[in-house]
Design an enzyme around this catalytic site. Structure first.
Site, PDB file in Angstrom:
ATOM      1  N   TYR A  65      -9.587  14.670  -7.091  1.00 53.64           N
ATOM      2  CA  TYR A  65      -8.684  14.550  -8.045  1.00 53.64           C
ATOM      3  C   TYR A  65      -8.265  15.358  -8.652  1.00 53.64           C
ATOM      4  O   TYR A  65      -6.387  15.389  -8.934  1.00 53.64           O
ATOM      5  CB  TYR A  65      -9.446  13.687  -9.140  1.00 53.64           C
TER       6      TYR A  65
ATOM      7  N   ASP B  62       1.277  -1.365  -0.315  1.00 51.08           N
ATOM      8  CA  ASP B  62      -0.043   0.217  -0.121  1.00 51.08           C
ATOM      9  C   ASP B  62       0.953   0.961   0.144  1.00 51.08           C
ATOM     10  O   ASP B  62       1.704   1.191   1.118  1.00 51.08           O
ATOM     11  CB  ASP B  62      -1.204  -0.184   1.424  1.00 51.08           C
TER      12      ASP B  62
ATOM     13  N   THR C  80      -9.206   2.025 -19.942  1.00 50.24           N
ATOM     14  CA  THR C  80      -9.179   1.286 -19.267  1.00 50.24           C
ATOM     15  C   THR C  80     -10.800   1.382 -18.447  1.00 50.24           C
ATOM     16  O   THR C  80     -11.520   2.605 -18.412  1.00 50.24           O
ATOM     17  CB  THR C  80      -8.373   1.665 -17.684  1.00 50.24           C
TER      18      THR C  80
HETATM   19  N1  LIG Z   1      -7.605   5.972 -17.354  1.00 54.22           N
HETATM   20  C1  LIG Z   1      -7.600   6.964 -17.758  1.00 54.22           C
HETATM   21  O1  LIG Z   1      -8.034   8.091 -18.765  1.00 54.22           O
HETATM   22  C2  LIG Z   1      -6.266   7.899 -17.669  1.00 54.22           C
HETATM   23  C3  LIG Z   1      -6.356   9.337 -17.702  1.00 54.22           C
HETATM   24  C4  LIG Z   1      -5.481  10.709 -16.837  1.00 54.22           C
HETATM   25  C5  LIG Z   1      -4.998   9.811 -15.738  1.00 54.22           C
HETATM   26  N2  LIG Z   1      -5.193   8.798 -15.220  1.00 54.22           N
HETATM   27  C6  LIG Z   1      -3.956   8.249 -14.111  1.00 54.22           C
HETATM   28  O2  LIG Z   1      -3.267   6.843 -14.677  1.00 54.22           O
HETATM   29  C7  LIG Z   1      -3.000   6.045 -13.669  1.00 54.22           C
HETATM   30  C8  LIG Z   1      -3.834   4.599 -13.656  1.00 54.22           C
HETATM   31  O3  LIG Z   1      -5.262   4.437 -14.114  1.00 54.22           O
HETATM   32  P1  LIG Z   1      -5.566   3.182 -14.708  1.00 54.22           P
HETATM   33  O4  LIG Z   1      -6.753   3.503 -15.550  1.00 54.22           O
HETATM   34  O5  LIG Z   1      -4.686   1.936 -15.207  1.00 54.22           O
HETATM   35  O6  LIG Z   1      -6.519   2.387 -13.380  1.00 54.22           O
HETATM   36  P2  LIG Z   1      -6.665   0.988 -12.666  1.00 54.22           P
HETATM   37  O7  LIG Z   1      -7.426   1.373 -12.047  1.00 54.22           O
HETATM   38  O8  LIG Z   1      -6.263   0.094 -13.737  1.00 54.22           O
HETATM   39  O9  LIG Z   1      -4.828   1.472 -12.289  1.00 54.22           O
HETATM   40  C9  LIG Z   1      -5.050   1.927 -10.777  1.00 54.22           C
HETATM   41  C10 LIG Z   1      -4.476   0.767  -9.428  1.00 54.22           C
HETATM   42  O10 LIG Z   1      -3.807   1.160  -8.410  1.00 54.22           O
HETATM   43  C11 LIG Z   1      -3.471   0.941  -7.029  1.00 54.22           C
HETATM   44  N3  LIG Z   1      -4.022   0.977  -6.335  1.00 54.22           N
HETATM   45  C12 LIG Z   1      -4.724   2.193  -5.875  1.00 54.22           C
HETATM   46  N4  LIG Z   1      -4.885   2.099  -4.812  1.00 54.22           N
HETATM   47  C13 LIG Z   1      -3.191   1.805  -4.444  1.00 54.22           C
HETATM   48  C14 LIG Z   1      -2.494   1.480  -3.148  1.00 54.22           C
HETATM   49  N5  LIG Z   1      -2.734   2.281  -1.902  1.00 54.22           N
HETATM   50  N6  LIG Z   1      -1.594   1.446  -3.069  1.00 54.22           N
HETATM   51  C15 LIG Z   1      -1.279   0.866  -4.327  1.00 54.22           C
HETATM   52  N7  LIG Z   1      -1.698   0.959  -5.237  1.00 54.22           N
HETATM   53  C16 LIG Z   1      -2.977   1.056  -5.220  1.00 54.22           C
HETATM   54  C17 LIG Z   1      -5.408  -0.447  -7.910  1.00 54.22           C
HETATM   55  O11 LIG Z   1      -5.419  -1.204  -6.885  1.00 54.22           O
HETATM   56  C18 LIG Z   1      -5.348  -0.531  -9.623  1.00 54.22           C
HETATM   57  O12 LIG Z   1      -4.302  -1.490 -10.213  1.00 54.22           O
HETATM   58  C19 LIG Z   1      -3.714   6.528 -12.394  1.00 54.22           C
HETATM   59  O13 LIG Z   1      -2.789   7.796 -12.247  1.00 54.22           O
HETATM   60  C20 LIG Z   1      -5.078   7.396 -12.903  1.00 54.22           C
HETATM   61  O14 LIG Z   1      -5.527   8.027 -11.957  1.00 54.22           O
HETATM   62  C21 LIG Z   1      -5.530   6.667 -16.078  1.00 54.22           C
END
Ligand SMILES: NC(=O)c1ccc[n+]([C@@H]2O[C@H](COP(=O)([O-])OP(=O)(O)OC[C@H]3O[C@@H](n4cnc5c(N)ncnc54)[C@H](O)[C@@H]3O)[C@@H](O)[C@H]2O)c1
Length: 252
Positions: free
Chosen positions: A156, A63, A191
């Protein structure tokens, strides 16, 4: 010859889509990858995929908001592969939509703790090893919402804006130590995260369509490609930058 041969890379959120894709690409390009996430099954799957493809990876359940857990993960990384030289910082929690006067402050703190403070904690423990290694590259995942704010998502937007300034601070504080730090600001990437607030991917496209000048959602591998460049020695003169990977979203 891989673009990350000899690197020891920690990837947080490696059980997720964007960081999972990055971990796989970094592994393919020769890095020894330490996959970190709270989601045990998913993070093990990412590490397994890297090993099955002929790379080197371990999975650690950790975590990022818990400093003892992060310190233990970084110690395990060093014991397994040597000093950490790359970090992808991508963990993010799910925030609730609210205007500020309606915000549950306990929930606000929870999300800020994962999205922003967690990045500081893991950066701290990786930087200790990067200083000893005499080289390092950190890639922090921000968002276009660190540049322009979506409605009713104060925590956010605040966390993603904060990540950009954390990035610049690390870039200048550690430049003389041969350590670089950059952020990536993804636009909407396909995603399951997109479906938390939208009924379907079609609805996401309809909502963002006019700003997605390339005309489609992004794929996790397109963020991984940017992260590969920033982590590699090809980006040796790139530090403190925010790289948009957003189909031109924030350009108009
Ligand atoms: N998907 C999008 O459109 C998008 C756009 C801009 C930015 N992002 C950013 O990209 C990153 C990944 O996004 P994603 O779409 O792959 O999301 P995702 O939900 O697939 O991945 C997020 C991961 O973070 C892990 N996580 C959450 N809390 C945690 C903790 N305390 N310790 C360790 N791990 C933890 C979760 O278990 C999950 O596997 C994020 O930072 C998100 O804000 C995503």
């Amino acid at each position: 010859m891989g673009r990350l041969d000899g690197k020891v890379a920690v990837v947080t959120a490696a059980g997720g889509y964007i960081a999972g894709a990055t971990a796989r690409v970094w592994g393919r390009e020769g890095a020894s990858v330490v996959c970190v996430d709270i989601a045990e099954e998913n993070v093990k799957k990412t590490a397994q995929d890297i090993n099955d493809a002929g790379g080197k990876a371990i999975a650690i359940v950790c975590d990022v908001t818990d400093e003892d857990s992060v310190a233990a993960a970084c110690a395990k990384a060093k014991e397994s592969y040597g000093l950490i030289t790359c970090l992808m910082n991508a963990a993010a929690g799910q925030d609730k939509k609210a205007r500020v006067h309606e915000t549950d402050i306990t929930d606000y703190r929870r999300v800020l703790d994962i999205n922003l403070t967690g990045m500081v904690i893991i950066a701290k423990h990786c930087l200790i090893q990067m200083l000893e290694a005499g080289i390092g590259s950190i890639v922090n995942i921000s968002s276009i919402y660190g540049m322009v704010s979506p409605k009713e998502r104060a925590v956010y937007a605040t966390s993603k804006g904060g990540i950009r300034m954390l990035t610049k601070n690390i870039a200048i504080d550690y430049a003389a130590d041969n350590i670089r730090c950059n952020s990536i600001m993804p636009g909407p990437i396909q995603t399951p995260r997109l479906l938390v607030r939208n009924p379907s991917l079609e609805a996401v496209l309809e909502r963002h369509g006019p700003r997605l000048h390339i005309g489609r959602l992004g794929q996790p591998e397109e963020i991984a490609a940017a992260a590969l460049f920033l982590a590699s020695d090809e980006a040796s003169y790139v530090s403190g930058t925010d790289m948009t990977v957003d189909a031109g979203y924030t350009s108009y």
